[in-house]
Design a protein around this motif. Structure first.
Motif, PDB file in Angstrom:
ATOM      1  N   VAL A 219      23.122  20.413   4.579  1.00 41.56           N
ATOM      2  CA  VAL A 219      22.485  19.561   5.463  1.00 41.56           C
ATOM      3  C   VAL A 219      23.613  18.446   5.895  1.00 41.56           C
ATOM      4  O   VAL A 219      24.114  17.919   6.949  1.00 41.56           O
ATOM      5  CB  VAL A 219      21.376  18.897   5.343  1.00 41.56           C
ATOM      6  CG1 VAL A 219      20.657  18.097   6.463  1.00 41.56           C
ATOM      7  CG2 VAL A 219      20.160  20.371   5.455  1.00 41.56           C
TER       8      VAL A 219
ATOM      9  N   ARG B 268      29.794  17.097  10.373  1.00 39.14           N
ATOM     10  CA  ARG B 268      30.372  17.750  11.584  1.00 39.14           C
ATOM     11  C   ARG B 268      29.977  17.167  12.784  1.00 39.14           C
ATOM     12  O   ARG B 268      30.703  17.083  13.511  1.00 39.14           O
ATOM     13  CB  ARG B 268      30.288  19.392  11.424  1.00 39.14           C
ATOM     14  CG  ARG B 268      30.825  20.047  12.868  1.00 39.14           C
ATOM     15  CD  ARG B 268      30.630  21.516  12.555  1.00 39.14           C
ATOM     16  NE  ARG B 268      29.125  21.949  12.623  1.00 39.14           N
ATOM     17  CZ  ARG B 268      28.546  22.166  13.893  1.00 39.14           C
ATOM     18  NH1 ARG B 268      29.112  21.719  15.030  1.00 39.14           N
ATOM     19  NH2 ARG B 268      27.151  22.333  13.858  1.00 39.14           N
ATOM     20  N   ILE B 269      28.749  16.955  12.978  1.00 36.77           N
ATOM     21  CA  ILE B 269      28.213  16.252  14.139  1.00 36.77           C
ATOM     22  C   ILE B 269      28.556  14.947  14.449  1.00 36.77           C
ATOM     23  O   ILE B 269      29.076  14.753  15.693  1.00 36.77           O
ATOM     24  CB  ILE B 269      26.834  16.442  14.142  1.00 36.77           C
ATOM     25  CG1 ILE B 269      26.148  17.900  14.351  1.00 36.77           C
ATOM     26  CG2 ILE B 269      26.075  15.803  15.435  1.00 36.77           C
ATOM     27  CD1 ILE B 269      24.627  18.171  14.012  1.00 36.77           C
TER      28      ILE B 269
ATOM     29  N   ILE C 276      26.889  19.570   7.806  1.00 41.06           N
ATOM     30  CA  ILE C 276      26.267  19.806   9.165  1.00 41.06           C
ATOM     31  C   ILE C 276      26.366  18.460   9.956  1.00 41.06           C
ATOM     32  O   ILE C 276      26.861  18.073  10.963  1.00 41.06           O
ATOM     33  CB  ILE C 276      25.033  20.317   9.388  1.00 41.06           C
ATOM     34  CG1 ILE C 276      25.165  21.913   8.925  1.00 41.06           C
ATOM     35  CG2 ILE C 276      24.699  20.470  10.968  1.00 41.06           C
ATOM     36  CD1 ILE C 276      24.040  22.498   8.891  1.00 41.06           C
ATOM     37  N   ARG C 277      25.815  17.355   9.129  1.00 43.10           N
ATOM     38  CA  ARG C 277      25.543  16.002   9.856  1.00 43.10           C
ATOM     39  C   ARG C 277      27.154  15.626  10.074  1.00 43.10           C
ATOM     40  O   ARG C 277      27.117  14.846  10.910  1.00 43.10           O
ATOM     41  CB  ARG C 277      24.804  15.412   8.911  1.00 43.10           C
ATOM     42  CG  ARG C 277      24.312  13.955   9.597  1.00 43.10           C
ATOM     43  CD  ARG C 277      23.310  13.406   8.568  1.00 43.10           C
ATOM     44  NE  ARG C 277      21.754  13.789   8.713  1.00 43.10           N
ATOM     45  CZ  ARG C 277      20.948  13.787   7.718  1.00 43.10           C
ATOM     46  NH1 ARG C 277      21.607  13.664   6.445  1.00 43.10           N
ATOM     47  NH2 ARG C 277      19.834  14.264   7.843  1.00 43.10           N
TER      48      ARG C 277
ATOM     49  N   ARG D 282      30.319  25.848   5.067  1.00 42.73           N
ATOM     50  CA  ARG D 282      29.201  25.186   4.218  1.00 42.73           C
ATOM     51  C   ARG D 282      27.871  25.150   4.852  1.00 42.73           C
ATOM     52  O   ARG D 282      27.824  24.587   6.219  1.00 42.73           O
ATOM     53  CB  ARG D 282      29.744  23.683   3.835  1.00 42.73           C
ATOM     54  CG  ARG D 282      31.121  23.895   3.046  1.00 42.73           C
ATOM     55  CD  ARG D 282      31.256  22.779   2.501  1.00 42.73           C
ATOM     56  NE  ARG D 282      30.432  21.949   1.905  1.00 42.73           N
ATOM     57  CZ  ARG D 282      30.696  20.629   1.704  1.00 42.73           C
ATOM     58  NH1 ARG D 282      31.878  20.061   1.970  1.00 42.73           N
ATOM     59  NH2 ARG D 282      29.636  19.875   1.135  1.00 42.73           N
ATOM     60  N   VAL D 283      26.805  25.417   4.405  1.00 47.28           N
ATOM     61  CA  VAL D 283      25.695  25.480   5.065  1.00 47.28           C
ATOM     62  C   VAL D 283      24.721  24.289   4.600  1.00 47.28           C
ATOM     63  O   VAL D 283      23.439  23.991   4.990  1.00 47.28           O
ATOM     64  CB  VAL D 283      24.848  26.689   4.903  1.00 47.28           C
ATOM     65  CG1 VAL D 283      25.602  27.899   5.613  1.00 47.28           C
ATOM     66  CG2 VAL D 283      24.595  27.063   3.482  1.00 47.28           C
TER      67      VAL D 283
END
Lengths: 284, 276
Positions: free
Chosen positions: B262, B268-269, B265-266, B259-260
């Motif tokens: 935002v 995951r971080i 990604i947040r 998945r791209v």
């Protein structure tokens, strides 16, 4: 001290029509425990710059750099035999085509034990035990049996696991994965990426992932470098790259993702962008 | 309206002859799939390698005979095992392969590659063949000057355009696209997908689009069929399959797709920070 530090790396190849500059002034740093992704289309020099850093390019390539250090040691001044002691041991690499990068004439067990034979002073029995342990850690079922198999007897995903196990054999400080999942299915890609991230956290390695797939970047990276035609266009942490891309090229690349399509057509801005426009914001 | 392509319970077995120490074996590559494609629509077939999606493509393109079941193209029953294939049927279905570096003969000029289907299947004179090839070249976004060049002089995206042009030379009704963009870079992939959409509108083409990239499928398909070990485990309209997947394998497939956005990604971080 960064694990790998590269400043102003340039690679030129001699061709019939004069020198061709494949990599032009690339600089990067990787710390321990950090995941760096290098993104770019084919011909952007992302693989060549890493091969150059490892000293794996043929003699036809002219490599120059202001700084090229690994763990504080100058890789350029080093003799070939000293460099070979580091490569494969402290810096390991995984390549794109798992089936092509294994030797078809030898069993996978022989190939993983070969790394241990060259780089460690383990005995025969200890090497075999270590190979079994590595196969277990990358999730290959029945490792004892698998050690005696040839690459053609395994699937692409299994071969990539063997490659990863081989790369991890000597507990490397830095792992460079060159398009590790491009040849694999999405479900296998997910497994391999999860495995890489798990092992990276476990061993605290620095990890460089070279890819053209924005999905892989989004799933793995801490920091991202975008390259185009051998030059660095943008360098940012992963969140700000996706949230707020600075350069026109990165914006164009992200908008070309089918997920981001509005309506029936995909924006193909890169077609209209000239090199001058793309390089306007380039890092130098 | 009769659908352009109709498949009823298609099956395909491959017989592997035994050797001195090895018994003969039969591989059931496709175990009975049924689907319809209406004119101007796109059916996407999704699945991992070895699931039989390319075997379906080979049967639809009439390269491999059908072991069992029925296939109707334009309402006409096709069975190449019992009757020879006419050039009329041949020109109805054309295929574009995955790797444009392997699917174009490196020893032939682009012009010869494009006119060859006409030489084999029609009696069109040389002058007209050339004119048609020129016209198609322009349609796919290439130029007349490319006619006399060799495949190695082109980039991957341009080669895929040539492969598409070749498939269009016989004015087919149905185009089978076997992973046409998976060997291409992201921006080039977008260009080729746009080209395919434009050609579909202009010539009312029907597509069978084979892919393992779900984001591409979601963008281009009208209907989606998910295959797993030779069986169709999910078949329905795009929205139906993507919004409400029924089969466990389809769900795994969606979960595995990177998945791209935002938020992902947040998240995951955050997970990574917590683990550290």
């Amino acid at each position: 001290m960064p694990l790998l530090e590269v400043k102003n790396l340039t690679v030129e190849f001699q061709t019939a029509s004069g020198p061709f500059r494949a990599v032009d002034g690339v600089s990067l740093k990787v710390d321990e425990g950090e995941v760096l992704a290098i993104v770019g289309e084919s011909g952007s020099g992302k693989s060549v710059s890493m091969l150059a850093a490892m000293g794996l390019l043929p003699w036809t390539a002219k490599v120059t750099a202001d700084v090229l250090t690994f763990n504080g040691r100058d890789m350029q001044a080093m003799s070939d035999s000293d460099r070979r002691k580091i490569i494969g041991k402290d810096i390991a690499m995984i390549f794109q085509e798992p089936i092509a990068s294994l030797n078809p004439c030898f069993t996978v067990g022989f190939q993983i034990e070969e790394v241990l034979r060259v780089h460690t002073d383990l005995g025969r029995k200890a090497r075999r035990d270590r190979a079994i342990e590595l196969f277990q850690s990358v999730g290959i079922p029945t490792p004892e049996e698998r050690l005696g198999h040839f690459p053609h007897q395994m699937s692409g995903g299994q071969c990539q696991r063997v490659m990863i196990a081989t790369a991890l054999a000597c507990n490397p400080k830095l792992l460079i994965a060159d398009e590790p999942t491009t040849a694999l299915d999405v479900t296998i890609q997910k497994q391999i990426l999860d495995l890489l991230m798990k092992l990276q956290a476990e061993y605290g390695m620095g990890l460089i992932i070279i890819t053209h797939d924005m999905g892989v970047v989004a799933e793995t990276a801490d920091r991202v470098i975008v390259q185009y035609k051998g030059r660095q266009i943008e360098s940012a942490d992963v969140l700000s790259l996706f949230e707020n891309p600075k350069s026109v090229y990165t914006k164009a690349l992200l908008s070309a993702l089918p997920e981001n399509a509005v309506g029936g057509r995909l924006p193909t801005i890169t077609e209209k962008l000239t090199d001058a426009e793309i390089f306007a914001g380039a890092l130098r | 309206m009769t659908p352009v392509l109709e498949a009823r319970n298609l099956k395909r077995d491959y017989h592997i002859p035994g050797g001195l120490f090895k018994p003969a074996k039969t591989v059931h590559a496709v175990k009975g799939v049924s689907f319809n494609v209406e004119e101007g629509k796109t059916l996407a077939i999704v699945g991992e390698s070895g699931c039989g999606k390319s075997t379906v493509a080979r049967m639809v393109t009439m390269i491999d005979p059908i072991t069992e079941g029925e296939m109707l193209i334009d309402g006409r029953k096709v069975d190449i095992a019992s009757e020879p294939l006419t050039s009329e049927m041949r020109s109805k279905v054309q295929i574009v392969f995955q790797n444009p570096y392997g699917s174009l003969n490196p020893r032939k000029k682009i012009g010869d590659i494009l006119t060859e289907p006409l030489v084999i299947n029609t009696k069109i004179p040389a002058g007209e063949r050339r004119d048609r090839a020129m016209a198609i070249l322009k349609k796919v976004g290439l130029e007349e000057k490319h006619y006399g060049r060799y495949p190695h002089m082109f980039s991957g995206g341009q080669r895929q355009r040539v492969a598409i042009a070749r498939a269009l030379m016989l004015n087919p009704r149905l185009l089978v696209l076997d992973e046409p963009v998976s060997a291409l870079d992201l921006s080039v992939q977008a260009q080729v997908l746009n080209l395919l959409a434009d050609l579909q509108d202009e010539f009312h083409l029907t597509y069978v689009f084979i892919s393992h990239d779900l984001s591409v499928v979601r963008h281009i398909a009208d209907d989606v069929m998910v295959m797993y070990f030779g069986e169709a485990v999910e078949y329905g309209s795009r929205d139906q399959v993507f919004e409400d997947p029924q089969h466990a394998y389809t769900k795994t497939l969606f979960a595995a797709t990177p998945r791209v956005d935002v938020d992902a990604i947040r998240a995951r971080i955050e997970r990574r920070k917590r683990a550290a």
